[in-house]
Design an enzyme around this catalytic site. Structure first.
Site, PDB file in Angstrom:
ATOM      1  N   LYS A 173       0.835  -1.211   0.000  1.00  0.00           N
ATOM      2  CA  LYS A 173       0.000   0.000   0.000  1.00  0.00           C
ATOM      3  C   LYS A 173       0.870   1.262   0.000  1.00  0.00           C
ATOM      4  CE  LYS A 173      -3.579   2.752   0.540  1.00  0.00           C
ATOM      5  NZ  LYS A 173      -4.617   3.021  -0.453  1.00  0.00           N
ATOM      6  N   LYS A 241       0.047  11.676   5.398  1.00  0.00           N
ATOM      7  CA  LYS A 241       0.411  10.570   6.301  1.00  0.00           C
ATOM      8  C   LYS A 241       1.091   9.450   5.522  1.00  0.00           C
ATOM      9  CE  LYS A 241      -2.786   7.706   6.532  1.00  0.00           C
ATOM     10  NZ  LYS A 241      -3.515   6.472   6.334  1.00  0.00           N
TER      11      LYS A 241
HETATM   12  P1  NAP Z   1     -12.276   9.015   7.547  1.00  0.00           P
HETATM   13  O1  NAP Z   1     -13.367   9.407   6.636  1.00  0.00           O
HETATM   14  O2  NAP Z   1     -11.554  10.050   8.337  1.00  0.00           O
HETATM   15  O3  NAP Z   1     -12.876   7.894   8.529  1.00  0.00           O
HETATM   16  C1  NAP Z   1     -12.220   7.411   9.637  1.00  0.00           C
HETATM   17  C2  NAP Z   1     -13.261   6.959  10.651  1.00  0.00           C
HETATM   18  O4  NAP Z   1     -12.567   6.420  11.772  1.00  0.00           O
HETATM   19  C3  NAP Z   1     -14.133   8.099  11.157  1.00  0.00           C
HETATM   20  O5  NAP Z   1     -15.490   7.705  11.081  1.00  0.00           O
HETATM   21  C4  NAP Z   1     -13.646   8.320  12.575  1.00  0.00           C
HETATM   22  O6  NAP Z   1     -14.695   8.655  13.473  1.00  0.00           O
HETATM   23  C5  NAP Z   1     -13.101   6.998  12.960  1.00  0.00           C
HETATM   24  N1  NAP Z   1     -11.975   7.179  13.897  1.00  0.00           N
HETATM   25  C6  NAP Z   1     -10.928   8.006  13.727  1.00  0.00           C
HETATM   26  N2  NAP Z   1     -10.060   7.892  14.741  1.00  0.00           N
HETATM   27  C7  NAP Z   1     -10.601   6.993  15.574  1.00  0.00           C
HETATM   28  C8  NAP Z   1     -10.196   6.475  16.808  1.00  0.00           C
HETATM   29  N3  NAP Z   1      -9.012   6.823  17.365  1.00  0.00           N
HETATM   30  N4  NAP Z   1     -11.000   5.575  17.407  1.00  0.00           N
HETATM   31  C9  NAP Z   1     -12.171   5.207  16.824  1.00  0.00           C
HETATM   32  N5  NAP Z   1     -12.603   5.655  15.649  1.00  0.00           N
HETATM   33  C10 NAP Z   1     -11.827   6.546  15.033  1.00  0.00           C
HETATM   34  O7  NAP Z   1     -11.130   8.228   6.770  1.00  0.00           O
HETATM   35  P2  NAP Z   1     -11.267   7.314   5.460  1.00  0.00           P
HETATM   36  O8  NAP Z   1     -11.093   8.163   4.258  1.00  0.00           O
HETATM   37  O9  NAP Z   1     -12.465   6.427   5.590  1.00  0.00           O
HETATM   38  O10 NAP Z   1      -9.924   6.460   5.599  1.00  0.00           O
HETATM   39  C11 NAP Z   1      -9.797   5.376   6.507  1.00  0.00           C
HETATM   40  C12 NAP Z   1      -8.495   4.646   6.188  1.00  0.00           C
HETATM   41  O11 NAP Z   1      -8.557   4.150   4.841  1.00  0.00           O
HETATM   42  C13 NAP Z   1      -7.248   5.521   6.263  1.00  0.00           C
HETATM   43  O12 NAP Z   1      -6.176   4.770   6.769  1.00  0.00           O
HETATM   44  C14 NAP Z   1      -6.998   5.909   4.807  1.00  0.00           C
HETATM   45  O13 NAP Z   1      -5.649   6.205   4.573  1.00  0.00           O
HETATM   46  C15 NAP Z   1      -7.451   4.650   4.094  1.00  0.00           C
HETATM   47  N6  NAP Z   1      -7.929   4.826   2.710  1.00  0.00           N
HETATM   48  C16 NAP Z   1      -8.789   5.843   2.376  1.00  0.00           C
HETATM   49  C17 NAP Z   1      -9.221   5.962   1.052  1.00  0.00           C
HETATM   50  C18 NAP Z   1     -10.154   7.075   0.607  1.00  0.00           C
HETATM   51  O14 NAP Z   1     -10.313   7.277  -0.597  1.00  0.00           O
HETATM   52  N7  NAP Z   1     -10.781   7.811   1.516  1.00  0.00           N
HETATM   53  C19 NAP Z   1      -8.795   5.058   0.080  1.00  0.00           C
HETATM   54  C20 NAP Z   1      -7.959   4.023   0.461  1.00  0.00           C
HETATM   55  C21 NAP Z   1      -7.530   3.904   1.772  1.00  0.00           C
HETATM   56  P3  NAP Z   1     -15.204  10.150  13.737  1.00  0.00           P
HETATM   57  O15 NAP Z   1     -16.491  10.254  12.970  1.00  0.00           O
HETATM   58  O16 NAP Z   1     -15.410  10.240  15.206  1.00  0.00           O
HETATM   59  O17 NAP Z   1     -14.115  11.076  13.257  1.00  0.00           O
END
Ligand code: NAP
Length: 305
Positions: A173, A241
């Site tokens: 990744k 990150k």
């Molecule tokens: P996101 O929208 O910020 O979602 C993260 C979720 O995790 C939020 O709902 C958040 O809750 C929760 N969270 C954050 N910190 C936490 C903690 N310490 N304890 C419990 N829950 C927590 O992020 P995302 O875009 O879905 O990405 C998630 C992961 O997938 C990341 O590692 C990212 O690099 C990877 N990723 C993302 C994409 C993309 O296109 N977005 C693609 C591939 C991979 P709250 O609502 O309380 O903030």
């Protein structure tokens, strides 16, 4: 082993549609998110909401985590309120988050000591890939555990590959994120260049997309850049990150990534100038600023999550 009960922790941009797809595929999905409204959304779409991690994982055959960064994964899986303390013996733990490979290895050891079967399974394909259950999933861990996880992963992804032992998924990744950032940077530079010459950029991207310059990045991000639509998607702060992950891991391996290092700095600059909450196609705004062009760009989106 039954894989009927799934606990899904982290219902953000990616996690929520992934959990909904698992529920639609017939799994019994119990979601937990730090802010509870997202679990309520899952409950309204075929899943169930848990009030805490212990409740979410109590009956789970498979626990999936999808949170932003290494410390977030550590905080949800370790400690007295975490996954390792409460999941059933023998449960699979799939971490779909993108985190440091060395942290993935350490957490996998800890998971095994707690009686769980860990897989690091970061994904690629973006929000649309999550919605369409078309993610690419790169999986590290024991092959037998990967085989047991196959029905679950098939409900959220299309290209699902076991790439080696624990940590390998995160290493692959990291390479993915290097390639994607470099692509977005090149695409952004091309658009700034084309606009400086007053070229019809829609026509230009159409023909570029049919040749060797074509890419999924061009297909998915080209129009967003032309429209100055930088709604996330994948937040630039998360790509920052990931550039930190790949450059640090490369340094550990004594491998030199000159382009990666440069793009990491350009991503860092775009985040430092206030665009971290934008989609990673917002890297375009940093490229514009380098050329003193800013009149066509919108204000940054309000900070998310
Ligand atoms: P996101 O929208 O910020 O979602 C993260 C979720 O995790 C939020 O709902 C958040 O809750 C929760 N969270 C954050 N910190 C936490 C903690 N310490 N304890 C419990 N829950 C927590 O992020 P995302 O875009 O879905 O990405 C998630 C992961 O997938 C990341 O590692 C990212 O690099 C990877 N990723 C993302 C994409 C993309 O296109 N977005 C693609 C591939 C991979 P709250 O609502 O309380 O903030």
């Amino acid at each position: 082993m039954s894989t009927q009960n799934i606990a899904f922790i982290g219902l953000g941009i990616m996690g929520l549609p992934m959990a909904k797809n698992l529920a639609a595929a017939g799994f019994h999905v119990t979601g937990y998110n730090r802010s509870p409204d997202k679990a309520a959304d899952l409950a309204a779409n075929g899943g169930h909401a848990a009030a805490n991690i212990a409740e979410a994982v109590a009956d789970a055959d498979v626990v999936i985590t999808m949170v932003p960064d290494s410390p977030d994964v550590e905080s949800v899986v370790t400690g007295e309120n975490g996954v390792f303390a409460h999941a059933k013996d023998g449960a699979l733990w799939i971490d779909n988050s993108t985190i440091r490979p060395d942290v993935a290895v350490a957490l996998a050891d800890e998971a095994r000591a707690a009686g769980l079967r860990p897989l690091d399974g970061p994904v690629s394909g973006g929000e649309q890939g999550a919605i369409d259950a078309a993610l690419s999933i790169m999986v590290g861990g024991e092959k037998a555990d990967f085989d047991d996880a196959a029905p679950v992963l098939a409900a959220i992804g299309k290209t699902i590959v076991h790439v080696g032992p624990s940590g390998s998924g995160q290493t692959v990744k990291a390479a993915n994120q290097l390639i994607v950032a470099a692509n977005i940077q090149a695409l952004s530079e091309a658009v700034v260049f084309l606009e400086a010459y007053g070229v019809d950029t829609s026509a230009a991207l159409q023909v570029l997309g049919g040749g060797l310059a074509g890419s999924k990045v061009l297909d998915q991000k080209g129009q967003k850049i032309l429209d100055r639509n930088f709604d996330p998607g994948f937040r630039l702060a998360l790509h920052h990150k990931d550039m930190g992950i790949v450059t640090a891991a490369a340094r550990e391996a004594s491998v030199v990534l000159p382009l990666g290092a440069l793009v990491a700095q350009l991503v860092a600059s775009t985040v430092a100038t206030g665009d971290g909450a934008l989609d990673h196609s917002g890297l375009f705004r940093g490229v514009e600023r380098l050329s003193g062009v800013s009149s066509t760009t919108p204000e940054p989106a309000p900070a998310a999550g």
